[in-house]
Design an enzyme around this catalytic site. Structure first.
Site, PDB file in Angstrom:
ATOM      1  N   HIS A  30      -1.186  -2.722 -14.281  1.00  0.00           N
ATOM      2  CA  HIS A  30      -1.776  -1.381 -14.408  1.00  0.00           C
ATOM      3  C   HIS A  30      -0.984  -0.386 -13.565  1.00  0.00           C
ATOM      4  O   HIS A  30      -0.568   0.677 -14.048  1.00  0.00           O
ATOM      5  CB  HIS A  30      -3.236  -1.446 -13.949  1.00  0.00           C
ATOM      6  CG  HIS A  30      -3.952  -0.139 -13.969  1.00  0.00           C
ATOM      7  ND1 HIS A  30      -4.854   0.211 -14.956  1.00  0.00           N
ATOM      8  CD2 HIS A  30      -3.929   0.935 -13.108  1.00  0.00           C
ATOM      9  CE1 HIS A  30      -5.336   1.410 -14.707  1.00  0.00           C
ATOM     10  NE2 HIS A  30      -4.787   1.876 -13.600  1.00  0.00           N
ATOM     11  N   GLU A  31      -0.785  -0.733 -12.291  1.00  0.00           N
ATOM     12  CA  GLU A  31      -0.063   0.170 -11.390  1.00  0.00           C
ATOM     13  C   GLU A  31       1.418   0.258 -11.755  1.00  0.00           C
ATOM     14  O   GLU A  31       2.040   1.308 -11.604  1.00  0.00           O
ATOM     15  CB  GLU A  31      -0.223  -0.306  -9.941  1.00  0.00           C
ATOM     16  CG  GLU A  31      -1.657  -0.361  -9.440  1.00  0.00           C
ATOM     17  CD  GLU A  31      -2.370   0.980  -9.496  1.00  0.00           C
ATOM     18  OE1 GLU A  31      -1.684   2.025  -9.491  1.00  0.00           O
ATOM     19  OE2 GLU A  31      -3.615   1.000  -9.527  1.00  0.00           O
ATOM     20  N   HIS A  34       1.869   2.934 -14.325  1.00  0.00           N
ATOM     21  CA  HIS A  34       1.889   4.269 -13.706  1.00  0.00           C
ATOM     22  C   HIS A  34       3.268   4.542 -13.093  1.00  0.00           C
ATOM     23  O   HIS A  34       3.847   5.624 -13.264  1.00  0.00           O
ATOM     24  CB  HIS A  34       0.827   4.358 -12.603  1.00  0.00           C
ATOM     25  CG  HIS A  34      -0.581   4.444 -13.096  1.00  0.00           C
ATOM     26  ND1 HIS A  34      -0.986   5.299 -14.087  1.00  0.00           N
ATOM     27  CD2 HIS A  34      -1.712   3.786 -12.688  1.00  0.00           C
ATOM     28  CE1 HIS A  34      -2.292   5.163 -14.296  1.00  0.00           C
ATOM     29  NE2 HIS A  34      -2.748   4.244 -13.460  1.00  0.00           N
TER      30      HIS A  34
END
Length: 372
Positions: A30-31, A34
């Site tokens: 997820h990170e 980003h």
């Protein structure tokens, strides 16, 4: 007596390890999404942490400080231009570089990347599950195991048998019981609530079989068990069909996930600490993973799918502090023709972050209270 003994016994070392690995991988990717979308647009990333809390290890690479932190669950990225920047006097000022200079579409892309990564990971795992295990056939019941010494064993039922009809009626794809829709294979449970003679029509290695028996759900006030473990039958699927089924299954589950989140918010505002089967906290999640680890690798894949989809949908909720809330603020600024002021955005995100922290605390407290 140890009050934690009941639920601690449901946790296993393997289950705890798999919980950390599954949640850690979901959060890391997820990170990472980003990070990738920010760097792709020329925005610097100050730090990337695997884990939360005190920093254990750190290393500089490509302008980013990569960290491993103490708490193994969670993680974060510090993207340039998302947080206030101190001026020469140390006073926090609205950022003017990096993320702050991106157009609205660029900001949305960075914020959307994390939830989209979890969604794609869930879809990918689901596709692999359907290709490996096959697609479920809702109108056929696959007998997975027969308990030794049970009534089922005495009747001659065997693992691998497939129930195709009950009491002379082919099983439906879907059925409605007490106003609730269930899959056809789940009607076995309803049949075993009804006393009297019953007949299973079986497919045993391609040969039809019939098993007739007289059934009493309770004897002397005690519930009787037939002694079978069962689930939907399955059939082989190619890549295209597995992908298509994964997409349709994800679309179908969206209303259920949103209803579960809505119920969670209702319980939070009414301080209802009763157990909720639809939303689990860290202890409940670890229990589910422990059960899956003891069952099969495919069960762990199913849990990983559930957690990734839940993480994706939760982060897309329009709550300030979450990715969905930040996207909403960016879109509001685009509609207004100018972004919100630094003070406005900070105040809104602070309130949203406080709400999310209180919600998480509520889930943890409920997790403990319902297991004491």
């Amino acid at each position: 007596m140890n009050p934690f003994q009941g639920f601690a016994a449901a946790l296993t070392p393997a289950g705890l390890l798999w919980t950390v690995l599954i949640l850690g991988a979901a959060t890391f990717l997820h990170e990472l999404a980003h990070y990738a979308l920010a760097r792709w647009q020329g925005v610097g990333v100050k730090s990337f942490s695997v884990g939360m809390g005190p920093i254990l290890l750190r290393r500089e690479w490509r302008g980013t400080q990569w960290r491993i932190s103490l708490l193994p669950l969670g993680g974060y990225v510090e993207i340039d231009g998302m947080a206030p920047q101190p001026d020469a006097d140390g006073v926090p000022r609205a950022p003017t570089t990096g993320f702050a200079r991106l157009p609205a579409a660029g900001k949305v892309a960075v914020l959307l990347a994390g939830p989209l990564m979890n969604l794609l990971l869930g879809l990918g795992l689901m596709t692999g599950l359907f290709m490996g295990q096959g697609l479920p056939v809702p109108d056929r019941v696959h007998i997975e195991a027969v308990v030794a010494g049970s009534r089922a064993e005495a009747l001659g039922l065997k693992p691998g048998d497939v129930i195709t009809a009950i009491d002379g009626q082919d099983l439906p794809d879907r059925a409605t019981v007490n106003g609730q829709e269930i899959a056809g294979w789940e009607t076995v449970r309803e049949v075993l609530k009804t006393p009297g003679p019953h007949e299973f029509t079986l497919d045993r290695a391609g040969q039809p079989q019939r098993v007739t028996f007289d059934w009493q759900p309770t004897v002397n006030g005690e519930r009787q068990l037939l002694g079978i473990q069962y689930g939907p039958d399955s059939r082989r699927a190619g890549f295209a069909e597995a992908v298509s089924t994964s997409l349709s299954s994800t679309v179908q589950v969206v209303p259920q996930v949103l209803a579960a989140f809505g119920n969670l918010f209702k319980r939070f505002f009414t301080l209802d600490l009763s157990r909720d089967q639809n939303v689990s906290g860290p202890i409940g999640t670890a229990e589910i993973v422990s059960q899956a680890a003891a069952a099969s690798p495919w069960a762990l894949v199913q849990v990983a799918i559930m957690l990734n989809l839940s993480l994706a949908f939760f982060n897309l909720l329009p709550i300030p502090g979450l990715d969905g809330g930040r996207i909403l603020l960016v879109l509001l600024g685009a509609v207004k023709g100018r972004p919100l002021t630094h003070e406005q955005e900070n105040a809104i995100n602070f309130m949203g972050f406080a709400f999310v922290m209180l919600l998480m605390l509520f889930v943890v407290v409920r997790d403990v209270v319902t297991r004491l």
